[in-house]
Design an enzyme around this catalytic site. Structure first.
Site, short mmCIF file in Angstrom:
data_model
loop_
_atom_site.label_atom_id
_atom_site.label_comp_id
_atom_site.label_asym_id
_atom_site.label_seq_id
_atom_site.Cartn_x
_atom_site.Cartn_y
_atom_site.Cartn_z
CG LEU A 73 -1.96 -1.14 1.19
CD1 LEU A 73 -2.87 -0.92 2.32
CD2 LEU A 73 -3.08 -0.86 0.23
CB CYS A 79 -6.13 -3.81 5.75
SG CYS A 79 -6.07 -2.99 4.11
CE LYS A 82 -9.89 -5.58 -5.04
NZ LYS A 82 -8.81 -4.67 -5.59
N GLY A 136 -6.80 -6.06 -14.04
CA GLY A 136 -5.75 -5.73 -13.10
C GLY A 136 -4.29 -5.95 -13.90
C1 LIG Z 1 0.74 -4.69 -8.19
C2 LIG Z 1 -0.66 -4.74 -7.43
C3 LIG Z 1 -1.10 -3.84 -6.49
C4 LIG Z 1 -2.38 -3.91 -5.99
N1 LIG Z 1 -2.87 -2.96 -5.10
C5 LIG Z 1 -4.14 -3.12 -4.67
C6 LIG Z 1 -4.67 -1.92 -3.67
O1 LIG Z 1 -3.87 -1.14 -3.32
N2 LIG Z 1 -5.78 -1.88 -3.27
C7 LIG Z 1 -6.62 -2.99 -3.64
O2 LIG Z 1 -7.69 -3.28 -3.02
N3 LIG Z 1 -6.01 -4.04 -4.23
C8 LIG Z 1 -5.08 -4.02 -5.03
N4 LIG Z 1 -4.58 -5.14 -5.70
C9 LIG Z 1 -5.37 -6.19 -6.10
C10 LIG Z 1 -6.08 -5.97 -7.52
O3 LIG Z 1 -6.97 -4.69 -7.58
C11 LIG Z 1 -6.78 -6.97 -8.23
O4 LIG Z 1 -7.89 -7.16 -6.91
C12 LIG Z 1 -6.12 -8.42 -8.21
O5 LIG Z 1 -4.84 -8.15 -8.86
C13 LIG Z 1 -6.69 -9.49 -9.08
O6 LIG Z 1 -6.89 -8.94 -10.11
P1 LIG Z 1 -6.06 -9.43 -11.53
O7 LIG Z 1 -5.84 -10.97 -11.50
O8 LIG Z 1 -6.67 -8.86 -12.83
O9 LIG Z 1 -4.89 -8.65 -11.39
C14 LIG Z 1 -3.26 -4.80 -6.43
C15 LIG Z 1 -2.84 -6.00 -7.46
C16 LIG Z 1 -1.51 -5.70 -7.94
C17 LIG Z 1 -1.13 -6.63 -8.89
#
Ligand SMILES: Cc1cc2nc3c(=O)[nH]c(=O)nc-3n(C[C@H](O)[C@H](O)[C@H](O)COP(=O)(O)O)c2cc1C
Length: 384
Positions: free
Chosen positions: A139, A196, A231, A331
């Protein structure tokens, strides 16, 4: 349309800044770099308009007039289309302004925002895994006041709704961040990242406990009239009681899923690879888990569910709609191709046209149990 360009965010660059102690540079750095810039492997293809990377200058047929792609997430939040970008993978949107037509997205979920600035976890923070990546960014963000000061004015000039992703270590944290976002022009909604640790409950994550998830949702609900998305974490035995607690506490929509908890081992096999030991698994590898959770959550609650997890092509969008999602977030795939989400908007519109549909809404829930009635013996709830 602009040519495809690879983009890395500040937190991702920080991730790769230091190689792990004792590790040979080449394999580790190559692995981490490739997690950021290489195309994510495709899970499979479907017989829909081809979506080659870099083909974003080939527009799908115009569907604007004929197909209604809008999505109503409640409390006045109506998205122009169901393709959003996921938190942590698109920065604050501004970084992508000269690469992506941001105003053509359904919405932007910005990076996780906390009350105070956070420098994030120790490096290394990312590594590639089969069909995905592990990240432990921690974060990293400048804090809510800086986010408002630096970005809100720009967001206010955009057509695309910006949803601020909020994180905290206590209910009071979430409430205070929300208060500071409430009423700020340019902020369309809040998405609570409840994966968290809750310091007040011995570090237990809000997202894995129905009471804690309900409590933080209710407190934030009282603090703002902004549309509120919450979420879900996949790291639970049964998502349904948690989804219901969040819906009962006043959330307008659920988003699902956050990353799956995992670890990787350092090349010398003398310790875990990531500086934080634990990371979040994302990318195509998690799509089946996301499908299952969306399928269950969509039947457990009456509020809309927005799917996230491993979307790399139109077939993934269609799969998530079929299990009850009203929209999807893209994502990890953005790191390989930032133009993918806008292309998916075009492809979804073209697909609706091809099928003679007036709206993508006709594609929602087609794989859910059709009948209404008593819950089955398995405990799966019927769709309201
Ligand atoms: C580098 C990175 C940083 C992320 N940061 C956050 C975040 O700050 N807050 C959050 O709720 N999810 C965060 N996520 C989770 C993504 O929003 C998403 O829920 C997750 O990666 C699954 O989707 P995807 O498979 O399409 O990446 C992050 C994911 C990645 C890869």
């Amino acid at each position: 349309m602009k040519a495809k360009r690879r983009v890395t965010t500040a937190s991702m660059r920080a991730s790769t800044a230091k190689r792990p102690e004792g590790a040979k540079r080449t394999p580790t750095v190559r692995r981490i770099r490739s997690a950021i810039v290489q195309p994510v492997p495709r899970a499979r293809s479907e017989a829909v308009a081809p979506a080659r990377a870099g083909a974003s200058n080939v527009r799908a047929p115009s569907f604007d007039a004929a197909v209604d792609l809008s999505v109503d997430l409640g409390r006045g939040l109506v998205l122009p289309n169901p393709i959003l970008v996921a938190s942590g993978t698109f920065g604050y949107g501004i970084e992508y302004g000269d690469v992506v037509e941001v105003d053509r997205l359904g919405a932007i979920c910005c990076k996780g925002t906390t009350l105070k600035p956070r420098i994030g976890n120790p490096t290394p923070r990312v590594t590639e895994t089969p069909g995905g990546m592990l990240n432990s960014i921690g974060l990293q963000n400048p804090g809510v006041d800086a986010v408002v000061e630096r970005y809100a004015k720009t967001w206010a000039g955009w057509k695309v709704p910006v949803i601020v992703n909020v994180a905290g270590e206590s209910v009071a944290d979430y409430v205070e961040v929300t208060r500071r976002l409430d009423g700020v022009p340019g902020i369309a909604a809040i998405e609570l990242n409840i994966s968290c640790p809750n310091v007040g409950r011995g570090g237990l994550q809000f997202a894995i406990d129905a009471d804690a998830a309900g409590e933080v949702t209710a407190a934030v609900r009282r603090a703002t009239d902004l549309p509120l998305l919450v979420k879900l974490s996949p790291n639970v035995a049964d998502i349904r009681p948690i989804a219901r607690a969040i819906a009962d506490a006043g959330a307008d929509a659920l988003t699902a899923i956050n990353t799956l908890s995992g670890i990787a081992v350092a090349p010398g096999r003398d310790r875990p690879l990531l500086g934080n030991i634990y990371g979040g698994l994302s990318g195509p590898a998690i799509k089946p888990v996301a499908l299952r959770i969306v399928y269950e959550a969509a039947q457990a609650v009456r509020i809309p569910v927005v799917a996230i997890g491993g979307v790399t092509e139109l077939a993934d969008v269609l799969d998530f709609l079929a299990v009850g999602a009203v929209a999807v977030q893209v994502g990890t795939a953005i790191f390989a191709d930032p133009t993918l989400p806008v292309r998916l908007v075009d492809e979804l519109g073209a697909e609706c046209l091809r099928r003679g549909l007036a709206s993508h809404r006709e594609l929602i829930g087609t794989a859910l149990p059709a009948r209404a009635g008593a819950p089955s013996a398995k405990g799966v709830e019927y769709r309201p």
